[in-house]
Design an enzyme around this catalytic site. Sequence first.
Site, PDB file in Angstrom:
ATOM      1  N   CYS A 288       4.295  57.894  -9.195  1.00 37.25           N
ATOM      2  CA  CYS A 288       3.045  57.889  -9.959  1.00 37.25           C
ATOM      3  C   CYS A 288       3.377  57.519 -11.408  1.00 37.25           C
ATOM      4  O   CYS A 288       4.516  57.666 -11.853  1.00 37.25           O
ATOM      5  CB  CYS A 288       2.367  59.251  -9.877  1.00 37.25           C
ATOM      6  SG  CYS A 288       3.433  60.614 -10.326  1.00 37.25           S
ATOM      7  N   PRO A 289       2.380  57.027 -12.157  1.00 38.22           N
ATOM      8  CA  PRO A 289       2.651  56.737 -13.565  1.00 38.22           C
ATOM      9  C   PRO A 289       2.764  58.034 -14.364  1.00 38.22           C
ATOM     10  O   PRO A 289       2.336  59.093 -13.901  1.00 38.22           O
ATOM     11  CB  PRO A 289       1.420  55.936 -14.006  1.00 38.22           C
ATOM     12  CG  PRO A 289       0.352  56.284 -13.028  1.00 38.22           C
ATOM     13  CD  PRO A 289       1.008  56.722 -11.752  1.00 38.22           C
TER      14      PRO A 289
ATOM     15  N   ARG B  70       2.020  50.266  -5.498  1.00 37.13           N
ATOM     16  CA  ARG B  70       2.874  49.155  -5.047  1.00 37.13           C
ATOM     17  C   ARG B  70       4.270  49.630  -4.661  1.00 37.13           C
ATOM     18  O   ARG B  70       4.755  49.353  -3.563  1.00 37.13           O
ATOM     19  CB  ARG B  70       2.989  48.109  -6.167  1.00 37.13           C
ATOM     20  CG  ARG B  70       1.779  47.210  -6.294  1.00 37.13           C
ATOM     21  CD  ARG B  70       1.978  46.238  -7.423  1.00 37.13           C
ATOM     22  NE  ARG B  70       1.940  46.931  -8.685  1.00 37.13           N
ATOM     23  CZ  ARG B  70       0.947  46.831  -9.582  1.00 37.13           C
ATOM     24  NH1 ARG B  70      -0.056  46.032  -9.362  1.00 37.13           N
ATOM     25  NH2 ARG B  70       0.985  47.498 -10.705  1.00 37.13           N
ATOM     26  N   ILE B  71       4.944  50.337  -5.592  1.00 37.90           N
ATOM     27  CA  ILE B  71       6.335  50.714  -5.319  1.00 37.90           C
ATOM     28  C   ILE B  71       6.391  51.816  -4.261  1.00 37.90           C
ATOM     29  O   ILE B  71       7.239  51.779  -3.358  1.00 37.90           O
ATOM     30  CB  ILE B  71       7.048  51.143  -6.628  1.00 37.90           C
ATOM     31  CG1 ILE B  71       7.097  49.957  -7.603  1.00 37.90           C
ATOM     32  CG2 ILE B  71       8.452  51.649  -6.333  1.00 37.90           C
ATOM     33  CD1 ILE B  71       7.604  50.307  -8.999  1.00 37.90           C
TER      34      ILE B  71
ATOM     35  N   ASP C  35      16.846  57.851 -11.775  1.00 43.99           N
ATOM     36  CA  ASP C  35      17.088  56.614 -12.525  1.00 43.99           C
ATOM     37  C   ASP C  35      16.469  56.708 -13.917  1.00 43.99           C
ATOM     38  O   ASP C  35      16.651  55.801 -14.730  1.00 43.99           O
ATOM     39  CB  ASP C  35      16.498  55.412 -11.772  1.00 43.99           C
ATOM     40  CG  ASP C  35      16.896  54.081 -12.385  1.00 43.99           C
ATOM     41  OD1 ASP C  35      18.104  53.874 -12.634  1.00 43.99           O
ATOM     42  OD2 ASP C  35      16.005  53.246 -12.648  1.00 43.99           O
TER      43      ASP C  35
ATOM     44  N   GLU D 263      15.414  58.531 -23.246  1.00 40.54           N
ATOM     45  CA  GLU D 263      16.384  57.483 -22.900  1.00 40.54           C
ATOM     46  C   GLU D 263      16.761  56.672 -24.129  1.00 40.54           C
ATOM     47  O   GLU D 263      15.878  56.361 -24.939  1.00 40.54           O
ATOM     48  CB  GLU D 263      15.781  56.576 -21.812  1.00 40.54           C
ATOM     49  CG  GLU D 263      15.492  57.348 -20.524  1.00 40.54           C
ATOM     50  CD  GLU D 263      14.733  56.546 -19.473  1.00 40.54           C
ATOM     51  OE1 GLU D 263      14.334  55.402 -19.765  1.00 40.54           O
ATOM     52  OE2 GLU D 263      14.556  57.060 -18.375  1.00 40.54           O
TER      53      GLU D 263
ATOM     54  N   HIS E 135      18.465  53.886 -15.836  1.00 39.98           N
ATOM     55  CA  HIS E 135      17.195  53.144 -15.798  1.00 39.98           C
ATOM     56  C   HIS E 135      17.429  51.664 -15.434  1.00 39.98           C
ATOM     57  O   HIS E 135      17.072  50.759 -16.182  1.00 39.98           O
ATOM     58  CB  HIS E 135      16.466  53.248 -17.150  1.00 39.98           C
ATOM     59  CG  HIS E 135      14.993  52.988 -17.028  1.00 39.98           C
ATOM     60  ND1 HIS E 135      14.055  53.638 -17.792  1.00 39.98           N
ATOM     61  CD2 HIS E 135      14.286  52.138 -16.230  1.00 39.98           C
ATOM     62  CE1 HIS E 135      12.850  53.211 -17.477  1.00 39.98           C
ATOM     63  NE2 HIS E 135      12.960  52.299 -16.525  1.00 39.98           N
TER      64      HIS E 135
ATOM     65  N   SER F  17      10.629  56.745 -11.361  1.00 42.31           N
ATOM     66  CA  SER F  17       9.374  56.386 -12.035  1.00 42.31           C
ATOM     67  C   SER F  17       9.473  56.609 -13.549  1.00 42.31           C
ATOM     68  O   SER F  17       9.713  55.651 -14.293  1.00 42.31           O
ATOM     69  CB  SER F  17       8.212  57.150 -11.429  1.00 42.31           C
ATOM     70  OG  SER F  17       7.007  56.637 -11.918  1.00 42.31           O
ATOM     71  N   ARG F  18       9.302  57.832 -13.974  1.00 36.74           N
ATOM     72  CA  ARG F  18       9.420  58.149 -15.405  1.00 36.74           C
ATOM     73  C   ARG F  18      10.020  59.546 -15.550  1.00 36.74           C
ATOM     74  O   ARG F  18       9.604  60.481 -14.861  1.00 36.74           O
ATOM     75  CB  ARG F  18       8.060  58.106 -16.107  1.00 36.74           C
ATOM     76  CG  ARG F  18       7.507  56.701 -16.327  1.00 36.74           C
ATOM     77  CD  ARG F  18       8.310  55.922 -17.396  1.00 36.74           C
ATOM     78  NE  ARG F  18       7.826  54.565 -17.577  1.00 36.74           N
ATOM     79  CZ  ARG F  18       8.322  53.466 -17.000  1.00 36.74           C
ATOM     80  NH1 ARG F  18       9.351  53.562 -16.168  1.00 36.74           N
ATOM     81  NH2 ARG F  18       7.822  52.276 -17.252  1.00 36.74           N
TER      82      ARG F  18
ATOM     83  N   ASP G  34      -1.827  60.734  -3.469  1.00 38.34           N
ATOM     84  CA  ASP G  34      -2.283  59.801  -4.507  1.00 38.34           C
ATOM     85  C   ASP G  34      -3.704  60.175  -4.882  1.00 38.34           C
ATOM     86  O   ASP G  34      -4.495  60.571  -4.019  1.00 38.34           O
ATOM     87  CB  ASP G  34      -2.227  58.347  -3.973  1.00 38.34           C
ATOM     88  CG  ASP G  34      -2.322  57.326  -5.095  1.00 38.34           C
ATOM     89  OD1 ASP G  34      -3.338  57.306  -5.816  1.00 38.34           O
ATOM     90  OD2 ASP G  34      -1.368  56.546  -5.268  1.00 38.34           O
TER      91      ASP G  34
HETATM   92  P1  NAD Z   1       1.043  51.292  -9.224  1.00 40.38           P
HETATM   93  O1  NAD Z   1      -0.003  51.360 -10.283  1.00 40.38           O
HETATM   94  O2  NAD Z   1       0.955  50.218  -8.185  1.00 40.38           O
HETATM   95  O3  NAD Z   1       1.066  52.709  -8.428  1.00 40.38           O
HETATM   96  C1  NAD Z   1       0.926  53.951  -9.058  1.00 40.38           C
HETATM   97  C2  NAD Z   1       0.128  54.850  -8.118  1.00 40.38           C
HETATM   98  O4  NAD Z   1       0.055  56.154  -8.700  1.00 40.38           O
HETATM   99  C3  NAD Z   1      -1.321  54.363  -7.899  1.00 40.38           C
HETATM  100  O5  NAD Z   1      -1.601  54.262  -6.514  1.00 40.38           O
HETATM  101  C4  NAD Z   1      -2.156  55.445  -8.556  1.00 40.38           C
HETATM  102  O6  NAD Z   1      -3.404  55.681  -7.881  1.00 40.38           O
HETATM  103  C5  NAD Z   1      -1.247  56.661  -8.431  1.00 40.38           C
HETATM  104  N1  NAD Z   1      -1.607  57.755  -9.328  1.00 40.38           N
HETATM  105  C6  NAD Z   1      -2.236  57.681 -10.536  1.00 40.38           C
HETATM  106  N2  NAD Z   1      -2.437  58.917 -11.025  1.00 40.38           N
HETATM  107  C7  NAD Z   1      -1.907  59.784 -10.112  1.00 40.38           C
HETATM  108  C8  NAD Z   1      -1.813  61.194 -10.053  1.00 40.38           C
HETATM  109  N3  NAD Z   1      -2.296  61.966 -11.040  1.00 40.38           N
HETATM  110  N4  NAD Z   1      -1.211  61.737  -8.992  1.00 40.38           N
HETATM  111  C9  NAD Z   1      -0.741  60.956  -7.988  1.00 40.38           C
HETATM  112  N5  NAD Z   1      -0.802  59.615  -7.988  1.00 40.38           N
HETATM  113  C10 NAD Z   1      -1.394  59.038  -9.037  1.00 40.38           C
HETATM  114  O7  NAD Z   1       2.420  51.261  -9.964  1.00 40.38           O
HETATM  115  P2  NAD Z   1       3.834  50.780  -9.363  1.00 40.38           P
HETATM  116  O8  NAD Z   1       4.029  49.336  -9.640  1.00 40.38           O
HETATM  117  O9  NAD Z   1       3.982  51.289  -7.984  1.00 40.38           O
HETATM  118  O10 NAD Z   1       4.835  51.583 -10.351  1.00 40.38           O
HETATM  119  C11 NAD Z   1       4.942  53.007 -10.247  1.00 40.38           C
HETATM  120  C12 NAD Z   1       5.770  53.546 -11.402  1.00 40.38           C
HETATM  121  O11 NAD Z   1       7.103  53.072 -11.290  1.00 40.38           O
HETATM  122  C13 NAD Z   1       5.323  53.049 -12.788  1.00 40.38           C
HETATM  123  O12 NAD Z   1       4.295  53.874 -13.309  1.00 40.38           O
HETATM  124  C14 NAD Z   1       6.579  53.146 -13.588  1.00 40.38           C
HETATM  125  O13 NAD Z   1       6.582  54.412 -14.232  1.00 40.38           O
HETATM  126  C15 NAD Z   1       7.695  53.134 -12.572  1.00 40.38           C
HETATM  127  N6  NAD Z   1       8.628  51.992 -12.721  1.00 40.38           N
HETATM  128  C16 NAD Z   1       9.951  52.259 -12.888  1.00 40.38           C
HETATM  129  C17 NAD Z   1      10.870  51.226 -13.005  1.00 40.38           C
HETATM  130  C18 NAD Z   1      12.368  51.488 -13.175  1.00 40.38           C
HETATM  131  O14 NAD Z   1      13.129  50.581 -13.544  1.00 40.38           O
HETATM  132  N7  NAD Z   1      12.887  52.684 -12.890  1.00 40.38           N
HETATM  133  C19 NAD Z   1      10.419  49.896 -12.982  1.00 40.38           C
HETATM  134  C20 NAD Z   1       9.050  49.637 -12.794  1.00 40.38           C
HETATM  135  C21 NAD Z   1       8.155  50.706 -12.660  1.00 40.38           C
END
Ligand code: NAD
Length: 320
Positions: free
Chosen positions: A209-210, A159-160, A262, A267, A286, A237-238, A179
């Site tokens: 990615c997560p 999504r993001i 971020d 943290e 964050h 992301s993380r 991905d």
């Molecule tokens: P999402 O599940 O829609 O997308 C994650 C993508 O990563 C998926 O398409 C998945 O197939 C892919 N993925 C899984 N394993 C992988 C791998 N080994 N290598 C490559 N890609 C892989 O999640 P999202 O809503 O897009 O969120 C993404 C990340 O953003 C979250 O996991 C979270 O850590 C982070 N996040 C951060 C904040 C912030 O405030 N900074 C807020 C929300 C989310």
Amino acid sequence: MKIVILDGYTENPGDLSWEGFERLGELTVYDRTPHDDAEIIKRIGNAEIVLVNKTPLSAHTLSICKNIRYIGILATGYNIVDTEAAKERGIPVANVPTYGTAAVSQMVFAHLLAYCHHVSEHSSAVFAGAWSDCPDYCFWNYPLIELAGKTMGIIGFGRIGQAAAKIAVALGMKVLAYDEYPSESGRALGEYVSLDELLAASDVISLHCPLLPATEGIINKSSIAKMKQGVVLINTSRGPLVAEQDLFDALESGKVAHAGLDVVSAEPIQRDNVLLKAKNCFITPHIAWAPLESRRRLMAVAVENLAAFLRGAPVNVVNA
Ligand code: NAD
């Protein structure tokens, strides 16, 4: 019905209302709770409903607080709850799967655009008098960068990642994506390539990615060595996706021209985090998820999750 929120402050520091939960039961809100089982158990008491953001709920806590019937997460990530132990006790754990896609993808470009024109540094220089003393009508203290025509590599094209790709395309960038699970919507926005191809061809790399065993430290000495000289790295992301000492070394050498972060490994950031000494690095606390609009959406979904559970038709359950 007693409802306890153990760490409500970051979701609602005072600019939102808890009334959605108040309508559903007798609500107690703690801004923060120490990450200590004894204190957590004391605060939960005999409540049936527990809501948490980052406060851990262990198997031990669940074994003592026998009245708990439902756990709501005020976030997407739920690794702080022992979901298996909850499942064994018949306690559904519900999260908020998406609320901050627009805000987090926007933050990628807040970091990137701030770097491209060094907005903050130039503004500081102007307030310090540098423009008033300048013999020309303009000046710049850093190379300025145009993104159009450059390549953005997105690791994790969900999504993001895809929302960030739309912005990159609007700026005239080419998008490469890596991905594990390519999707049709992703194919419409960018070109899927291998991780090595992405690392080699990208001017900007953004992590989406997560955090999983497979992705922890995905940015490390060896992956950085495969990147272009002068690449820009963005991580919203993380933190543990990045081996921080390796990134520090790459920023020192100039291999990575700039990092916009971020999130960091621990943290809040620890005073001895090596990145606090890094050059060419922006770090924000964050906050990508935290605009009022996103937090309002998060609150609405968390309230609806609880209402659905109370109606007997739980939604967004992660441990079904
Ligand atoms: P999402 O599940 O829609 O997308 C994650 C993508 O990563 C998926 O398409 C998945 O197939 C892919 N993925 C899984 N394993 C992988 C791998 N080994 N290598 C490559 N890609 C892989 O999640 P999202 O809503 O897009 O969120 C993404 C990340 O953003 C979250 O996991 C979270 O850590 C982070 N996040 C951060 C904040 C912030 O405030 N900074 C807020 C929300 C989310």
